[in-house]
Scaffold this motif. Structure first.
Motif, mmCIF file in Angstrom:
data_model
loop_
_atom_site.group_PDB
_atom_site.id
_atom_site.type_symbol
_atom_site.label_atom_id
_atom_site.label_comp_id
_atom_site.label_asym_id
_atom_site.label_seq_id
_atom_site.Cartn_x
_atom_site.Cartn_y
_atom_site.Cartn_z
ATOM 1 N N GLY A 111 37.936 39.847 45.650
ATOM 2 C CA GLY A 111 39.220 39.432 45.090
ATOM 3 C C GLY A 111 40.224 39.053 46.176
ATOM 4 N N HIS A 112 41.069 38.022 45.842
ATOM 5 C CA HIS A 112 42.185 37.608 46.706
ATOM 6 C C HIS A 112 41.697 37.036 48.035
ATOM 7 N N GLY A 113 42.544 37.027 49.069
ATOM 8 C CA GLY A 113 42.182 36.449 50.368
ATOM 9 C C GLY A 113 43.240 35.474 50.864
ATOM 10 N N GLN A 125 46.430 46.100 52.375
ATOM 11 C CA GLN A 125 46.299 44.933 51.500
ATOM 12 C C GLN A 125 44.963 44.975 50.765
ATOM 13 N N GLU A 126 45.036 44.754 49.460
ATOM 14 C CA GLU A 126 43.822 44.798 48.637
ATOM 15 C C GLU A 126 42.741 43.853 49.156
ATOM 16 N N LYS A 127 43.150 42.650 49.613
ATOM 17 C CA LYS A 127 42.169 41.618 50.010
ATOM 18 C C LYS A 127 41.239 42.103 51.125
ATOM 19 N N LEU A 178 35.123 41.735 42.761
ATOM 20 C CA LEU A 178 35.548 43.060 43.242
ATOM 21 C C LEU A 178 37.062 43.100 43.467
ATOM 22 N N HIS A 179 37.689 44.111 42.898
ATOM 23 C CA HIS A 179 39.131 44.314 43.049
ATOM 24 C C HIS A 179 39.434 45.797 43.173
ATOM 25 N N PHE A 180 40.643 46.085 43.656
ATOM 26 C CA PHE A 180 41.170 47.453 43.568
ATOM 27 C C PHE A 180 42.479 47.401 42.811
ATOM 28 N N ASN A 181 42.881 48.530 42.275
ATOM 29 C CA ASN A 181 43.984 48.593 41.340
ATOM 30 C C ASN A 181 45.238 49.178 41.979
HETATM 31 ZN ZN ZN Z 1 42.938 42.299 42.596
#
Ligand code: ZN
Length: 307
Positions: A111-113, A125-127, A178-181
């Protein structure tokens, strides 16, 4: 006059409901009330727990969020037909692939980037962590014999619609995002994992308060049953082996799920806003365990669908 097959079915707010006794008879399940609001239904292989007026059910030990609440009508629990068809049946009677249609190539979507950092919690940062988990998962899946590719392999920005398009062009058989919350700093006690799959046509997404109830079909709806089975097997494996609380299999029309041409699921693998869970997410040892759980979920899915 209702025919025999549809006797007892009824509509409420435009949703068709099926009495559980009727469904159980047709599908060789038994059922009983275990308390005023709790019903169990079971067969030799499966167990389901329903709560009256609730969308949350437990399916073989895994929380699943239904599109419509369970109703009690004249002492019989009734389940929305859309939930029987798109949430329950795919798990208790898994859809089979045709012979030679095997799962060989898995695309992992961190996820993201780049300019899209995802959630920011303190300096983190989640990315960064979606990419680290993706790399660990990719390594494990390659060892297990799969061809693996990524929608991004570095800290670069990739537009959402491009991600399922890359999966299609590369001929991937499964799409794993894939992500985190995060629940914000005021909700630091919120924790756990949720796995999302595409909302079926004409159903409501889990967090949408009825939004999209009239929504038509997207590409992602071609795989409704397999999407659900994949999300369920991932949720089961992660909650059983990575030590995260079970927040349930959920539905959303996220862009990557909406446009995916192959079975797809999106994992929210814990809360960066929860200090105890964040510590896990930032640890390579835990991410390794999490990747193993995801790989186990994929293996269970594959076992269920391959002939
Ligand atoms: Zn996310």
């Amino acid at each position: 006059m209702a025919s025999g097959a549809s006797a007892g079915r009824f509509f409420t707010f435009g949703k068709e409901y099926v009495p559980l006794d009727q469904w159980a008879r047709a599908n060789s399940f038994q059922w009983k009330w275990v308390s005023k609001n709790e019903t169990h239904a079971w067969s030799g292989w499966s167990k389901m727990q329903f709560t009256t007026d609730s969308k949350r059910m437990v399916l073989n030990g895994v929380n699943v969020l239904l599109s419509e609440p369970v109703k009690n009508r004249d002492g019989v629990p009734c389940i929305a037909n859309i939930d029987l068809a798109t949430a329950i049946t795919p798990v208790v009677f898994p859809p089979k692939h045709r012979a030679r249609n095997q799962i060989k190539h898995i695309i992992i979507d961190p996820g993201h980037g780049g300019k899209d950092t995802g959630y920011l919690v303190g300096q983190e940062q989640e990315k960064k962590y979606t990419l680290l988990l993706a790399q660990e998962l990719g390594e494990q899946l390659r060892k297990a014999g799969y061809a693996v590719s990524f929608t991004r392999a570095s800290d670069t920005f990739v537009d959402l619609p491009v991600r399922p398009e890359l999966a299609r062009r590369r001929g991937a058989d499964l799409f794993i995002s894939l992500h985190f919350n995060s629940a914000g700093y005021k909700s630091s006690s919120v924790s756990g994992v949720e796995v999302y799959c595409m909302t079926p046509q004409r159903a409501s997404s889990t967090n949408a308060r009825g939004e999209g109830g009239n929504s038509g079909a997207f590409d992602g709806n071609a795989n409704n049953a397999k999407n659900m089975l994949l999300a369920y097997q991932l949720q089961k494996a992660i909650t059983h082996t990575a030590g995260l609380e079970d927040r349930g299999v959920k539905r959303a029309r996220f862009a990557v799920l909406r446009e995916a041409r192959m079975p797809a699921a999106l994992i929210e693998g814990g809360f960066m806003s929860n200090p105890a869970e964040a510590k896990k997410i930032y640890s390579a040892a835990w991410r390794k365990q999490m990747a193993t759980a995801i790989a186990n979920g994929i293996a269970s899915y594959r076992k269920a669908v391959e002939p």
